[in-house]
Design an enzyme around this catalytic site. Structure first.
Site, short mmCIF file in Angstrom:
data_model
loop_
_atom_site.label_atom_id
_atom_site.label_comp_id
_atom_site.label_asym_id
_atom_site.label_seq_id
_atom_site.Cartn_x
_atom_site.Cartn_y
_atom_site.Cartn_z
N ASN A 82 0.80 -1.23 0.00
CA ASN A 82 0.00 0.00 0.00
C ASN A 82 0.83 1.28 0.00
O ASN A 82 0.36 2.33 -0.40
CB ASN A 82 -0.97 0.00 1.19
CG ASN A 82 -0.29 -0.32 2.50
OD1 ASN A 82 0.84 -0.82 2.53
ND2 ASN A 82 -0.95 -0.04 3.60
N THR A 110 -25.34 -10.51 12.73
CA THR A 110 -26.22 -10.35 11.57
C THR A 110 -25.41 -9.86 10.38
O THR A 110 -24.57 -8.98 10.51
CB THR A 110 -27.34 -9.35 11.90
OG1 THR A 110 -28.02 -9.84 13.05
CG2 THR A 110 -28.31 -9.19 10.75
N CYS A 168 -3.19 4.31 7.39
CA CYS A 168 -3.82 3.66 8.54
C CYS A 168 -2.84 3.46 9.70
O CYS A 168 -3.21 2.98 10.76
CB CYS A 168 -4.46 2.34 8.13
SG CYS A 168 -3.60 1.47 6.83
C1 LIG Z 1 -6.32 -0.33 3.24
C2 LIG Z 1 -5.60 -1.57 3.48
C3 LIG Z 1 -5.96 -2.40 4.54
C4 LIG Z 1 -7.02 -2.01 5.55
O1 LIG Z 1 -8.30 -2.15 5.08
P1 LIG Z 1 -9.47 -1.38 5.87
O2 LIG Z 1 -10.72 -1.93 5.33
O3 LIG Z 1 -9.27 0.07 5.53
O4 LIG Z 1 -9.26 -1.64 7.31
C5 LIG Z 1 -5.28 -3.59 4.71
N1 LIG Z 1 -4.29 -3.95 3.87
C6 LIG Z 1 -3.92 -3.18 2.85
C7 LIG Z 1 -2.83 -3.64 1.96
C8 LIG Z 1 -4.55 -1.96 2.60
O5 LIG Z 1 -4.17 -1.21 1.58
#
Ligand SMILES: *Cc1c(COP(=O)(O)O)cnc(C)c1O
Length: 243
Positions: A5, A94, A185
């Protein structure tokens, strides 16, 4: 990770998968950056498990998908959420039907438009790279070169270091363009990206690296504006640092 990412580096999942297969090792990949971005086939890639999230291909937030290969005996998994035993005991609670349907529809659109998405984002990303690297010196790309080694890098991703211009200073100077110095993140507050650290890029490159991503909705005007603003800001930071 099938594709990273931060750096956009595409891993050879097929080769890793075949080594795992040969040695009977279970293989899971986080394919979030691959699904809807590059051709990705769970069978061809030799994965046993793979996960991805919907919002990275314009699906709804809060829903993801876990693929588990059908084998006999079944690949055993421990549920993270237990209780009522929904989804064969794998995830109680659910079901989020709008999320599931939204993921599925977005996935169909993403896969259907894949070639177009790749060529359009590559065009925008390359314009960005050319503009930046031609107008400011001392620029280093992190990960495979977008023009010389494009098959090993996601078409939408540019991770680039402007030596002498720390990314934290650059980010403070540019408020109207969304870009990041590491993973969006991650909030660990580390000096710089753990991914770049692992790639041994060194402190100078690590502390001056930013990640720019384009999407198929990004316009040429936005790319031109981004080049102009970053060039301006990098030049001004370098002047302050060196004078
Ligand atoms: C964005 C991302 C995540 C996290 O996904 P979310 O749904 O935003 O928690 C995990 N792994 C990679 C490689 C990402 O790019």
């Amino acid at each position: 990770m099938a594709a990273n990412n931060e750096t956009g580096v595409i891993q050879d999942i097929e080769a890793i998968g075949s080594i795992c297969k040969k040695h009977s090792v279970l293989f899971h990949t986080d394919a979030t950056q691959a699904v809807g971005k590059i051709p990705f086939d769970v069978v061809k890639s030799n994965v046993d498990l793979c996960s991805f999230t919907a919002h990275k291909f314009y699906g709804p937030k809060g829903v993801g998908c876990l693929y588990r290969k059908k084998t006999s005996p079944k690949i055993e998994m421990v549920p993270q959420i237990d209780g009522g035993g929904h989804e064969f005991g794998l995830r109680s609670g659910t079901l989020n039907v709008p999320g599931i349907v939204g993921l599925s529809s977005a996935l169909q659109l993403a896969v259907g438009n894949l070639n177009q998405e790749i060529s359009e984002t590559a065009r925008l990303r390359d314009t960005l790279y050319n503009g930046l690297s031609q107008q400011v010196g001392d620029v280093v790309v992190n990960g495979p070169h977008p023009l010389l080694d494009s098959c090993h890098r996601l078409s939408a991703n540019l991770n680039i270091s402007f030596l002498g211009a720390p990314s934290s200073v650059l980010m403070m100077g540019i408020k109207d363009i969304a870009f990041s110095a590491a993973a969006a993140c991650g909030t660990t507050g580390a000096a710089y990206s753990h991914v770049l650290k692992a790639m041994n890029v060194g402190n100078e490159r690590g502390e001056t690296a930013i990640r720019l991503s384009v999407g198929s909705y990004t316009t040429d005007e936005e790319v031109e504006y981004t080049i102009e603003r970053i060039v301006q800001e990098v030049q001004s930071i370098r002047k302050q640092v060196y004078n």
